[in-house]
Design a protein around this motif. Structure first.
Motif, PDB file in Angstrom:
ATOM      1  N   ASP A 187       0.853  -1.185   0.000  1.00 33.27           N
ATOM      2  CA  ASP A 187       0.000   0.000   0.000  1.00 33.27           C
ATOM      3  C   ASP A 187       0.891   1.238   0.000  1.00 33.27           C
ATOM      4  O   ASP A 187       1.860   1.309   0.771  1.00 33.27           O
ATOM      5  CB  ASP A 187      -0.903   0.004   1.235  1.00 33.27           C
ATOM      6  CG  ASP A 187      -1.895   1.154   1.214  1.00 33.27           C
ATOM      7  OD1 ASP A 187      -2.983   0.965   0.662  1.00 33.27           O
ATOM      8  OD2 ASP A 187      -1.566   2.228   1.756  1.00 33.27           O
ATOM      9  N   ASP A 230      -4.504   2.199  -4.633  1.00 32.28           N
ATOM     10  CA  ASP A 230      -3.041   2.184  -4.535  1.00 32.28           C
ATOM     11  C   ASP A 230      -2.542   0.898  -3.883  1.00 32.28           C
ATOM     12  O   ASP A 230      -1.469   0.879  -3.282  1.00 32.28           O
ATOM     13  CB  ASP A 230      -2.546   3.397  -3.755  1.00 32.28           C
ATOM     14  CG  ASP A 230      -3.095   3.439  -2.335  1.00 32.28           C
ATOM     15  OD1 ASP A 230      -4.145   2.820  -2.091  1.00 32.28           O
ATOM     16  OD2 ASP A 230      -2.469   4.072  -1.462  1.00 32.28           O
ATOM     17  N   GLU A 231      -3.313  -0.179  -4.005  1.00 29.78           N
ATOM     18  CA  GLU A 231      -2.919  -1.476  -3.436  1.00 29.78           C
ATOM     19  C   GLU A 231      -2.434  -2.420  -4.535  1.00 29.78           C
ATOM     20  O   GLU A 231      -3.112  -2.618  -5.541  1.00 29.78           O
ATOM     21  CB  GLU A 231      -4.090  -2.126  -2.687  1.00 29.78           C
ATOM     22  CG  GLU A 231      -4.330  -1.550  -1.318  1.00 29.78           C
ATOM     23  CD  GLU A 231      -5.250  -2.435  -0.485  1.00 29.78           C
ATOM     24  OE1 GLU A 231      -5.158  -2.378   0.753  1.00 29.78           O
ATOM     25  OE2 GLU A 231      -6.057  -3.176  -1.077  1.00 29.78           O
ATOM     26  N   ASP A 293      -2.788  -8.417   4.707  1.00 31.23           N
ATOM     27  CA  ASP A 293      -3.424  -7.117   4.964  1.00 31.23           C
ATOM     28  C   ASP A 293      -3.215  -6.701   6.422  1.00 31.23           C
ATOM     29  O   ASP A 293      -2.907  -5.540   6.711  1.00 31.23           O
ATOM     30  CB  ASP A 293      -4.913  -7.214   4.630  1.00 31.23           C
ATOM     31  CG  ASP A 293      -5.598  -5.864   4.686  1.00 31.23           C
ATOM     32  OD1 ASP A 293      -5.193  -4.964   3.931  1.00 31.23           O
ATOM     33  OD2 ASP A 293      -6.531  -5.702   5.489  1.00 31.23           O
ATOM     34  N   TYR A 297      -1.060  -3.352   7.769  1.00 29.35           N
ATOM     35  CA  TYR A 297      -1.471  -2.327   8.726  1.00 29.35           C
ATOM     36  C   TYR A 297      -0.507  -2.244   9.901  1.00 29.35           C
ATOM     37  O   TYR A 297      -0.297  -1.167  10.472  1.00 29.35           O
ATOM     38  CB  TYR A 297      -2.906  -2.588   9.192  1.00 29.35           C
ATOM     39  CG  TYR A 297      -3.921  -2.083   8.196  1.00 29.35           C
ATOM     40  CD1 TYR A 297      -4.166  -0.719   8.073  1.00 29.35           C
ATOM     41  CD2 TYR A 297      -4.602  -2.957   7.368  1.00 29.35           C
ATOM     42  CE1 TYR A 297      -5.070  -0.234   7.155  1.00 29.35           C
ATOM     43  CE2 TYR A 297      -5.512  -2.483   6.430  1.00 29.35           C
ATOM     44  CZ  TYR A 297      -5.744  -1.119   6.324  1.00 29.35           C
ATOM     45  OH  TYR A 297      -6.635  -0.635   5.398  1.00 29.35           O
ATOM     46  N   LYS A 300       2.087  -0.010   8.660  1.00 32.52           N
ATOM     47  CA  LYS A 300       1.637   1.390   8.736  1.00 32.52           C
ATOM     48  C   LYS A 300       1.813   1.921  10.157  1.00 32.52           C
ATOM     49  O   LYS A 300       2.316   3.029  10.367  1.00 32.52           O
ATOM     50  CB  LYS A 300       0.165   1.482   8.334  1.00 32.52           C
ATOM     51  CG  LYS A 300      -0.141   1.175   6.873  1.00 32.52           C
ATOM     52  CD  LYS A 300       0.093   2.364   5.987  1.00 32.52           C
ATOM     53  CE  LYS A 300      -0.442   2.105   4.587  1.00 32.52           C
ATOM     54  NZ  LYS A 300      -0.084   3.189   3.649  1.00 32.52           N
TER      55      LYS A 300
END
Length: 584
Positions: A187, A230-231, A293, A297, A300
């Motif tokens: 991402d 944007d993935e 996924d 995160y 992130k």
């Protein structure tokens, strides 16, 4: 006569007017048919073609009359195809399907072909009638529709639909062949800000550049797809383990983090990457995507522009190893006389009869500003996995020869130094030149060094190994097998190698006093070595009881902490010089 060879000049006022008129209409229909038509006789020889046939194939009737239609064949289909076609014709008097043919100019094209048999009243075949059309445009349209269905129109990468199909196939292969697979969900950080402030057209161009860079960061066999927005997803089939995935993720980070020049704008779009591994993190596509996924995160939350594994423990271990690999790479690339994190230490080898130092083993040490003193068990394995062992091993040879020359300058003679050679070094064409060059540079004799290879290394590619070892032996260099007894060597092969020493692995020595099996193995290896005229060196000797037991078995040389650990240059020189003088 028309091109078909049939007379078409008929008067409608003749006695057979209506019948002849029907025939004339049929002939005009034959000639003007926009589909190519070809007619053969009962022996399948061409007797008539129409104008559309000539226009499509380039052949006139004069070119093909009396010939078998096989002259049109492209060669793209085999005899099984034609066998099925003729079987259907004989069973049903009709066949149709797609086939590739060749024009007179040699170009090939796909066509839709329909063949019918015409029989007489007795049921015997009189003619074969073939109708066909060029379907190139149809196939191009179908291919275009497939492209649209399975590819992202902006980046031309596979889309979610294609990813599902290809990932499912890769997982099926992975399960069948017990292979690992990595899935990376990528991402872009702060991409929404670019879209919102500069417009979607700038964002679209940025995504296209990201797609190009991603494709350039991975192998041709790896899958790169765009999920949307944007993935992006990268699938790495057939990996060796998590470290491979970590390396690729690092390469992707570096590649995507460089600035982008879009129109008049200099843009940055760093990636946050989540990694899941098959089979540990999931057995199917949905689970792997979901776990990647979650890991993304986590990346992130960890500050963006990094990669995280779904499994925290694996993430920590892989990350630390990758950091160590980078530090090792940096340390090797920056070696200079004034800046070197590596050092060669020397462990003495003691003659079992005299108790004096008869040789040394050169052992590599690494002290890093971040990791401190790193165990050779850790960094040697990384160097071997990454190919760094080649330049590192070459440096050890040069550095060891340099220090041997220094020892000789200090009056230390007749002490041979053993240098370990990795499998990669042994296979490298440069090894012989390297050894010869180092000896010449420091004015050393071949007898001043000994080269050690492990038992497993010696057994890899035996013909090449034998050739290289023979050349080293011809130079006068003594050769040894290290860690003997831990591999799977063939004694029939071993006796042909120019080996002069066997090193008994420390795993057999450690329990030699209490384990009857280890004692028996040591006795057998020592006897075997002596029968093959080899010297025996026992590693890992730590107690006097071990020393005495090995001496009773007839071991020639002893090495281990009982005598000394590996020492830096100045200390090994002092150790040797401190030996008592030999009594007259």
């Amino acid at each position: 006569m028309s091109e078909t060879g049939v007379d078409t000049e008929v008067s409608p006022d003749s006695p057979a007017g209506s019948a002849q008129l029907s025939r004339a209409v049929l002939l005009r229909a034959f000639e003007q048919n926009r589909e190519a038509v070809l007619i053969t006789d009962r022996d399948n020889r061409i007797v008539a073609v129409n104008a559309a046939f000539t226009q499509l194939t380039g052949y006139s009737l004069d070119d093909v009359a009396g010939k078998n239609p096989r002259l049109l064949a492209s060669g793209n289909v085999g005899p099984d195809f034609y066998a099925r076609m003729w079987h259907a014709l004989n069973q049903h008097d009709h066949w149709e399907g797609e086939i590739w043919d060749k024009r007179k100019d040699g170009t090939t094209y796909p066509k839709w072909l329909s063949i019918s048999l015409i029989r007489d009243t007795a049921g015997k075949i009189e003619n074969h009638v073939a109708n066909f059309t060029d379907i190139s445009a149809n196939k191009e349209t179908a291919d275009r529709l497939a492209q649209l269905a399975y590819h992202d129109p902006l980046t031309h990468l596979p889309n979610r639909l294609a990813l599902d199909a290809q990932l499912t196939h890769a997982l099926r292969v992975g399960k069948r062949e017990a292979r690992q697979l990595a899935l990376m969900l990528i991402d872009l950080d702060n991409f929404k800000n670019i879209n919102d402030t500069l417009g979607h057209h700038i964002g679209d161009e940025l995504l296209q550049e990201v797609a190009k860079r991603l494709r350039g960061c991975v192998r041709a066999s790896d899958l790169v797809a765009r999920l949307g927005g944007d993935e992006f997803v990268v699938v790495l089939p057939e990996i060796d383990g998590p470290l491979t995935a970590a390396r690729v993720a690092g390469k992707v980070q570096s590649g995507l983090a460089e600035y982008y020049q879009i129109a008049d704008h200099v843009l940055y779009a760093t990636p946050s990457i989540g990694i899941s591994l098959f089979p540990g993190d999931g057995q199917d596509a949905n689970t792997l995507l979901r776990n990647a996924d979650a890991a993304m995160y986590h990346a992130k939350n960890a500050g963006r522009n990094n990669h995280q594994f779904y499994t925290a423990r694996m993430n920590e271990a892989a990350g630390q190893r990758l950091q160590m690999e980078n530090a090792l790479r940096q340390a090797i690339s920056s070696i200079s006389p004034d800046n070197c994190e590596f050092a060669v230490h020397f462990q003495p080898q003691i003659d079992a009869t005299s108790g004096r130092v008869s040789g040394l083993e050169a052992l590599l040490r690494w002290t890093n500003p971040i990791f401190g003193t790193v165990s050779p068990m850790r960094f040697i394995a990384i160097a071997e996995d990454t190919g760094l062992i080649q330049p590192l091993g070459d440096w050890v040879i040069w550095e060891t020869c340099r220090q041997i020359r220094q020892m000789k300058t200090l009056g230390i003679e007749d002490v041979r130094v053993a240098i370990n050679i990795s499998a990669q070094q042994l296979r490298h064409e440069n090894l012989l030149l390297l050894v010869r060059g180092a000896l010449t540079c420091y004015d050393l004799a071949p007898a001043d060094i000994e080269l050690e290879v492990t038992e497993s290394t010696a057994m890899q590619n035996p013909e090449v190994t034998l050739s290289i070892l023979d050349q080293l032996d011809a130079m006068g260099i003594k050769l040894a097998i290290d860690d003997f007894g831990t591999g799977y060597s063939s004694l029939a092969y071993l006796k042909h190698l120019p080996i002069k020493r066997l090193k008994l692995d420390r795993s057999f020595v450690s329990d030699i006093e209490t384990d009857a099996s280890d004692a028996a193995i040591c006795a057998a290896i020592i006897a075997l070595g002596h029968n093959l005229d080899m010297e025996l060196v026992a590693e890992g000797v730590e107690t006097e009881a071990q020393r005495d037991f090995l001496i009773r078995l007839g071991c020639d040389c002893l090495q281990g902490f009982l005598y000394s650990k590996a020492l830096p240059f100045a200390e090994i020189v002092a150790y040797i010089q401190a030996q008592p003088a030999i009594s007259e």
